[in-house]
Write a protein that holds these residues in place. Sequence first.
Motif, PDB file in Angstrom:
ATOM      1  N   MET A 156     -27.845  58.284 -32.329  1.00 40.00           N
ATOM      2  CA  MET A 156     -27.689  58.820 -33.673  1.00 40.00           C
ATOM      3  C   MET A 156     -28.011  57.760 -34.725  1.00 40.00           C
ATOM      4  N   THR A 157     -27.622  56.528 -34.477  1.00 35.18           N
ATOM      5  CA  THR A 157     -27.892  55.452 -35.430  1.00 35.18           C
ATOM      6  C   THR A 157     -29.384  55.199 -35.539  1.00 35.18           C
ATOM      7  N   LEU A 158     -30.090  55.204 -34.415  1.00 38.51           N
ATOM      8  CA  LEU A 158     -31.530  54.982 -34.431  1.00 38.51           C
ATOM      9  C   LEU A 158     -32.239  56.103 -35.188  1.00 38.51           C
ATOM     10  N   GLU A 159     -31.783  57.331 -35.009  1.00 32.23           N
ATOM     11  CA  GLU A 159     -32.388  58.454 -35.727  1.00 32.23           C
ATOM     12  C   GLU A 159     -32.166  58.342 -37.236  1.00 32.23           C
ATOM     13  N   LEU A 160     -30.992  57.895 -37.621  1.00 35.52           N
ATOM     14  CA  LEU A 160     -30.699  57.728 -39.047  1.00 35.52           C
ATOM     15  C   LEU A 160     -31.561  56.622 -39.648  1.00 35.52           C
ATOM     16  N   ILE A 161     -31.707  55.533 -38.940  1.00 33.51           N
ATOM     17  CA  ILE A 161     -32.554  54.434 -39.412  1.00 33.51           C
ATOM     18  C   ILE A 161     -34.004  54.892 -39.527  1.00 33.51           C
ATOM     19  N   VAL A 162     -34.485  55.629 -38.522  1.00 31.67           N
ATOM     20  CA  VAL A 162     -35.857  56.131 -38.553  1.00 31.67           C
ATOM     21  C   VAL A 162     -36.036  57.123 -39.706  1.00 31.67           C
ATOM     22  N   PHE A 163     -35.044  57.959 -39.949  1.00 27.95           N
ATOM     23  CA  PHE A 163     -35.120  58.948 -41.031  1.00 27.95           C
ATOM     24  C   PHE A 163     -35.218  58.265 -42.391  1.00 27.95           C
ATOM     25  N   ILE A 164     -34.360  57.281 -42.642  1.00 31.58           N
ATOM     26  CA  ILE A 164     -34.392  56.577 -43.928  1.00 31.58           C
ATOM     27  C   ILE A 164     -35.692  55.801 -44.081  1.00 31.58           C
ATOM     28  N   THR A 165     -36.146  55.184 -43.006  1.00 34.99           N
ATOM     29  CA  THR A 165     -37.416  54.454 -43.045  1.00 34.99           C
ATOM     30  C   THR A 165     -38.578  55.397 -43.316  1.00 34.99           C
ATOM     31  N   SER A 166     -38.522  56.581 -42.722  1.00 38.37           N
ATOM     32  CA  SER A 166     -39.616  57.530 -42.941  1.00 38.37           C
ATOM     33  C   SER A 166     -39.608  58.076 -44.366  1.00 38.37           C
ATOM     34  N   ILE A 167     -38.434  58.193 -44.981  1.00 38.40           N
ATOM     35  CA  ILE A 167     -38.389  58.584 -46.394  1.00 38.40           C
ATOM     36  C   ILE A 167     -39.094  57.524 -47.241  1.00 38.40           C
ATOM     37  N   LEU A 176     -48.403  62.119 -34.595  1.00 37.45           N
ATOM     38  CA  LEU A 176     -48.862  62.376 -33.229  1.00 37.45           C
ATOM     39  C   LEU A 176     -49.791  61.255 -32.751  1.00 37.45           C
ATOM     40  N   ILE A 177     -50.686  60.837 -33.619  1.00 35.00           N
ATOM     41  CA  ILE A 177     -51.596  59.740 -33.265  1.00 35.00           C
ATOM     42  C   ILE A 177     -50.808  58.457 -33.017  1.00 35.00           C
ATOM     43  N   VAL A 178     -49.836  58.166 -33.871  1.00 38.33           N
ATOM     44  CA  VAL A 178     -49.015  56.962 -33.716  1.00 38.33           C
ATOM     45  C   VAL A 178     -48.209  57.025 -32.415  1.00 38.33           C
ATOM     46  N   ILE A 179     -47.671  58.189 -32.079  1.00 34.71           N
ATOM     47  CA  ILE A 179     -46.868  58.313 -30.848  1.00 34.71           C
ATOM     48  C   ILE A 179     -47.746  58.162 -29.620  1.00 34.71           C
ATOM     49  N   ILE A 183     -38.375  63.791 -29.105  1.00 31.47           N
ATOM     50  CA  ILE A 183     -38.631  64.908 -30.010  1.00 31.47           C
ATOM     51  C   ILE A 183     -37.797  64.779 -31.282  1.00 31.47           C
ATOM     52  N   SER A 184     -36.537  64.361 -31.139  1.00 31.57           N
ATOM     53  CA  SER A 184     -35.681  64.255 -32.324  1.00 31.57           C
ATOM     54  C   SER A 184     -36.179  63.157 -33.270  1.00 31.57           C
ATOM     55  N   LEU A 185     -36.645  62.035 -32.723  1.00 29.91           N
ATOM     56  CA  LEU A 185     -37.206  60.990 -33.591  1.00 29.91           C
ATOM     57  C   LEU A 185     -38.492  61.473 -34.257  1.00 29.91           C
ATOM     58  N   PHE A 186     -39.300  62.180 -33.484  1.00 31.97           N
ATOM     59  CA  PHE A 186     -40.550  62.712 -34.010  1.00 31.97           C
ATOM     60  C   PHE A 186     -40.268  63.670 -35.172  1.00 31.97           C
ATOM     61  N   MET A 240     -38.925  61.770 -38.227  1.00 32.07           N
ATOM     62  CA  MET A 240     -39.991  61.030 -38.921  1.00 32.07           C
ATOM     63  C   MET A 240     -40.810  61.969 -39.807  1.00 32.07           C
ATOM     64  N   ILE A 241     -41.158  63.124 -39.288  1.00 34.06           N
ATOM     65  CA  ILE A 241     -41.957  64.078 -40.072  1.00 34.06           C
ATOM     66  C   ILE A 241     -41.158  64.578 -41.264  1.00 34.06           C
ATOM     67  N   PHE A 242     -39.935  65.010 -41.011  1.00 31.76           N
ATOM     68  CA  PHE A 242     -39.108  65.556 -42.079  1.00 31.76           C
ATOM     69  C   PHE A 242     -38.805  64.497 -43.143  1.00 31.76           C
ATOM     70  N   GLY A 243     -38.490  63.280 -42.725  1.00 28.65           N
ATOM     71  CA  GLY A 243     -38.213  62.207 -43.669  1.00 28.65           C
ATOM     72  C   GLY A 243     -39.427  61.845 -44.509  1.00 28.65           C
ATOM     73  N   THR A 244     -40.598  61.828 -43.891  1.00 24.99           N
ATOM     74  CA  THR A 244     -41.818  61.511 -44.633  1.00 24.99           C
ATOM     75  C   THR A 244     -42.119  62.596 -45.667  1.00 24.99           C
ATOM     76  N   LEU A 245     -41.940  63.854 -45.282  1.00 22.94           N
ATOM     77  CA  LEU A 245     -42.162  64.934 -46.242  1.00 22.94           C
ATOM     78  C   LEU A 245     -41.173  64.856 -47.397  1.00 22.94           C
ATOM     79  N   ILE A 246     -39.919  64.569 -47.093  1.00 25.36           N
ATOM     80  CA  ILE A 246     -38.922  64.408 -48.163  1.00 25.36           C
ATOM     81  C   ILE A 246     -39.308  63.236 -49.061  1.00 25.36           C
ATOM     82  N   GLY A 247     -39.766  62.146 -48.476  1.00 25.95           N
ATOM     83  CA  GLY A 247     -40.189  60.984 -49.260  1.00 25.95           C
ATOM     84  C   GLY A 247     -41.349  61.299 -50.188  1.00 25.95           C
ATOM     85  N   THR A 248     -42.301  62.120 -49.729  1.00 28.93           N
ATOM     86  CA  THR A 248     -43.423  62.475 -50.611  1.00 28.93           C
ATOM     87  C   THR A 248     -42.948  63.315 -51.781  1.00 28.93           C
ATOM     88  N   TYR A 249     -41.996  64.207 -51.526  1.00 29.02           N
ATOM     89  CA  TYR A 249     -41.495  65.027 -52.637  1.00 29.02           C
ATOM     90  C   TYR A 249     -40.611  64.212 -53.585  1.00 29.02           C
TER      91      TYR A 249
END
Length: 172
Positions: free
Chosen positions: A1-12, A69-72, A86-89, A92-101
């Motif tokens: 869970m901690t790794l997913e949170l870190i990845v989510f914030i980083t992806s934002i 997908l290319i990075v993975i 899958i959860s990290l993937f 990452m996608i959801f966080g990046t989209l939130i970051g763009t908005y």
Amino acid sequence: MTLELIVFITSILFGVVIYWRESQGNGMYRFFNKIMNSKELQMKLTDKKGFVYQQSFLLRLVFVTSLFLIVIVITRFLIPIDLATISLFASMIFGTLIGTYIANFIFKSSEVIEEQSESFEVKLDEVLEKGKDFIDDLQIKDAKEEVAIKKETPKTDKKSARERLKDKGFLK
């Protein structure tokens, strides 16, 4: 869970950086546009559209998903350890989209603030001038009223309190 949170914030933050980078220049998008489209269909020089900058949600989702997908796939060949779940993937996608908005909101609000600040300065100057005129008018009216009051009130010789008491017969 901690790794997913870190990845989510980083992806934002990654989404904000991608959006900012494409707002400054869209060279890579233009490169792919020139490769994929004929001369008539290529984007104009004044067009600022990028992979995520000024794109609709669906196209942003497609471009961000294909990027991850290319990075993975590359990380799977370089590092045989199964890090990309899958959860990290998805995070990452959801966080990046939130970051763009978020970046889009920041850019739009800064443009609005800049436009409104110029008109706000003009309005503030107008209000200050009207206030100064109003105060000057009040001072002029006060001075005229004081002059009028002084002219209207005749000066009568007032008797002192002792003389009034004498007139009434209380003092001799």
